[in-house]
Design a protein around this motif. Structure first.
Motif, PDB file in Angstrom:
ATOM      1  N   GLY A  50     -26.443 -27.437 -72.655  1.00  0.00           N
ATOM      2  CA  GLY A  50     -25.875 -28.481 -73.499  1.00  0.00           C
ATOM      3  C   GLY A  50     -24.371 -28.304 -73.609  1.00  0.00           C
ATOM      4  N   ALA A  51     -23.677 -29.387 -73.983  1.00  0.00           N
ATOM      5  CA  ALA A  51     -22.224 -29.321 -74.035  1.00  0.00           C
ATOM      6  C   ALA A  51     -21.764 -28.635 -75.322  1.00  0.00           C
ATOM      7  CB  ALA A  51     -21.641 -30.734 -73.951  1.00  0.00           C
ATOM      8  N   GLY A  52     -20.758 -27.821 -75.210  1.00  0.00           N
ATOM      9  CA  GLY A  52     -20.088 -27.238 -76.371  1.00  0.00           C
ATOM     10  C   GLY A  52     -20.946 -26.354 -77.248  1.00  0.00           C
ATOM     11  N   ASP A 109     -20.727 -23.923 -66.909  1.00  0.00           N
ATOM     12  CA  ASP A 109     -21.042 -25.339 -67.108  1.00  0.00           C
ATOM     13  C   ASP A 109     -21.310 -25.693 -68.568  1.00  0.00           C
ATOM     14  OD1 ASP A 109     -23.273 -23.863 -67.300  1.00  0.00           O
ATOM     15  OD2 ASP A 109     -24.510 -25.072 -65.969  1.00  0.00           O
ATOM     16  N   GLY A 110     -20.968 -24.820 -69.490  1.00  0.00           N
ATOM     17  CA  GLY A 110     -21.168 -25.118 -70.893  1.00  0.00           C
ATOM     18  C   GLY A 110     -22.458 -24.570 -71.467  1.00  0.00           C
ATOM     19  N   SER A 111     -23.408 -24.190 -70.601  1.00  0.00           N
ATOM     20  CA  SER A 111     -24.651 -23.616 -71.122  1.00  0.00           C
ATOM     21  C   SER A 111     -24.403 -22.158 -71.505  1.00  0.00           C
ATOM     22  CB  SER A 111     -25.749 -23.722 -70.071  1.00  0.00           C
ATOM     23  OG  SER A 111     -25.406 -22.920 -68.972  1.00  0.00           O
TER      24      SER A 111
END
Lengths: 310, 276
Positions: A233-235, A256-258
């Protein structure tokens, strides 16, 4: 219900080698026990004691309610099935002749022997000489031999060694089917991945001692090995990190944000709740410690413990 | 008992399949007919010789051949099963160690007996048919005795082969031991006795010497088949010590039987005491 196998403080010494040190273990009817241990841990010695091939130096072995070396051993052996670790059988005989020889020794009708050959997938090669068989085919023949007479107790020493992945699945499928019918199984294995789902209980041997025994979940609890959680998920990195601060959770961010979290098992639900509160969370995978890592953990304990004694 | 017969049947069928039975039968038959036909070649003629000559020369060849065949047949019966992993497996079946050994002996023993009786029996029939002076009446006695003692001699070395097979932990070592046993009983023992006789310049007591000869099953086999024939004196070498003093056949055959029973018993005892 009376246990199928009962080992009571069993000792076994070979000239100078103390192979089993006060081993106590029981196997319930219909239970599949995975016996794990490194080479020389005493797995084969234990199997030979249960089979009555060896006598214990001290302690008591009871199999199906009788002494496997006592007067009732003969009828007892009709109810046991055994697949040894290395067996190449008679090169000059065909698969069918080999299985028929063993079936006659075990007083099993020849028809059943032929059916077993089909069941382990050797029907097409039944009339070929064993000399031409691959390692996997010999292993299948060994398995067919072990299943003769629908044994109440099955001892399998490394049943999946040398088998291709499809055959390994077949073997595990067969074990599941036997368990359903109430057969008790002792399964010796080095090959750990994939075996978890097919065994009820694990016993870990190290240098002749029983290090741990119990269900896989029980052992996980006992070992307290950390969980690995992967969240996508993002952020996620920033807020989750602050939410879980002080709970002993190690968080690493992927590019990748994960994020990957390594958490103590007691914090599992806490971590999940924290993750679920993130609006941008798209996926979570929770990885419990594998049997592999549990074995490594207990084996490590056993070795260091052993050194402390020495 | 059932299990013993199952093992025996398997061994016997292995013998048929591996052409052991056929090979031994043919060798024995050819040997007997050949010796009967060419036995007189030394005296310048070819044709069937006297039965006594045939038996004597047959016995002196069989004494080398039969022990070798028996040892080859059975030297790996236990150690071989051990190496291919089937021994451990069989031990988990309702079959005792002694039972396994007994089954092997029955099976191998039947192979040897069948091919000996067939091979030499066939030869006897041929000799009766082809040779003028041979009749059933004068051939049956000595030939039956020869066949019986040959079977017993084969069984003696089968029993020794099991002993080797139980003691040796590797097949190669068992093969070496079997060869050694063959050398000792068939060649070395007699040579040593001869050496003893020459070394003591004949002062060795005749009784002691005869006793030493009776200890070796191959010499006993020779005694069974060579005493009583005048041709024996030339062919039997050491046995001439016995002169015309013949031993009771019962004693000689009992010695052979003892040589079967004791090594078999020792093999069974050692096998039962073994760890795996």
């Amino acid at each position: 219900m009376k246990p199928i196998v009962e080992l009571d403080r069993v000792e076994r010494r070979f000239n100078g080698v103390h192979a089993l040190k006060g081993l106590s273990l029981t196997l319930a009817p219909g239970e599949v026990l995975g016996l794990l241990g490194h080479n020389g841990a005493g797995k084969s010695t234990m199997m030979k004691l249960v089979l009555g091939v060896l006598a214990p130096t001290a302690g008591r072995v009871t199999v199906l309610g009788a002494d496997p070396r006592g007067t009732g051993a003969r009828s007892l052996r009709l109810q046991l099935g055994y697949l040894p670790e290395n067996v190449s059988f008679y090169d000059n005989l065909s698969g069918r002749e080999v299985i028929r020889y063993f079936s006659r020794l075990k007083r099993v009708p020849l028809r059943e022997a032929d059916q077993l050959l089909e069941r382990v997938g050797l029907g097409h090669a039944a009339n070929r000489r064993v000399r031409t068989y691959s390692k996997g085919m010999r292993q299948r023949l060994g398995l067919a031999q072990a299943l003769l007479g629908e044994p109440r107790l099955l001892l399998l020493d490394e049943p999946t060694v040398g088998l291709d992945p499809m055959a390994v699945r077949d073997v595990y499928g067969m074990i599941d089917a036997l368990r359903g019918k109430g057969t008790s199984v002792i399964l010796c294995s080095h090959v750990l991945p994939g075996v978890e789902r097919h065994i009820d209980r694990v016993a870990i041997l190290c240098e002749g001692r029983l290090l741990a025994s119990g269900t896989i979940d029980g052992l996980r609890e006992q070992a307290g090995l950390p969980l690995r959680i992967h969240a996508r998920g993002a952020g996620l990195n920033g807020t989750v990190r602050t939410r879980l601060n002080g709970h002993g959770v190690d968080i690493q961010a992927d590019g990748d944000g994960s994020i990957r979290l390594i958490a103590p098992p007691t914090e599992k639900l806490h971590v999940l709740r924290a993750l679920l509160e993130e609006p941008d969370l798209s996926d979570v995978t929770v990885e419990a410690p594998t049997l592999d890592s549990l074995y490594a953990y207990f084996d490590e304990c056993g070795r260091t413990g052993g050194e402390r004694h020495a | 008992m059932r299990e013993i017969l199952i093992v025996a049947e398997k061994e016997f069928q292995d013998g048929l399949r591996n052409r052991w039975v056929l090979a031994i039968t043919v060798v024995f038959a050819l040997l007997a007919i050949g010796l009967a036909w060419f036995g007189a070649a030394a005296s310048g003629e070819v044709g069937f010789t006297r039965i006594s000559t045939t038996i004597v020369s047959l016995a002196s060849l069989a004494v080398f051949l039969i022990p070798l065949i028996a040892l080859m047949l059975a030297y790996d019966s236990i150690v071989g099963e051990d190496e291919q992993g089937t021994l451990l497996l069989l031990m988990t079946y309702p079959l005792s160690r002694t039972g396994l050994l007994a089954g092997k002996f029955l099976g191998h023993g039947a192979i040897l007996a069948l091919s000996t009786v067939l091979g030499f029996g066939l030869a006897a029939v041929m000799i009766i048919v082809l040779a003028e002076q041979a009749t059933i009446a004068n051939l049956a006695g000595p030939f039956s005795l020869f066949i019986i003692s040959a079977v017993l001699l084969g069984w003696v070395f089968l029993a020794l082969a099991y002993l080797i097979s139980v003691v040796a932990r590797e097949k190669a070592r068992a093969a070496g031991l079997a060869l050694l046993v063959w050398f000792v009983f068939v060649l070395v023992y007699d040579l040593a006795l001869l050496g003893l006789l020459v070394g003591t310049e004949g002062r060795l007591d005749g009784g002691v010497f005869r006793f030493l000869l009776l200890l070796n099953p191959t010499d006993v086999f020779r005694l069974v088949n060579m005493t009583g024939f005048e041709e024996a004196a030339a062919a039997s070498g050491l046995l001439s010590v016995f002169g015309d003093q013949s031993h009771s056949m019962g004693l000689l055959l009992s010695i052979l039987i003892a040589w079967i029973v004791f090594p078999l018993g020792a093999a069974a005892g050692l096998f039962a005491a073994r760890r795996t």
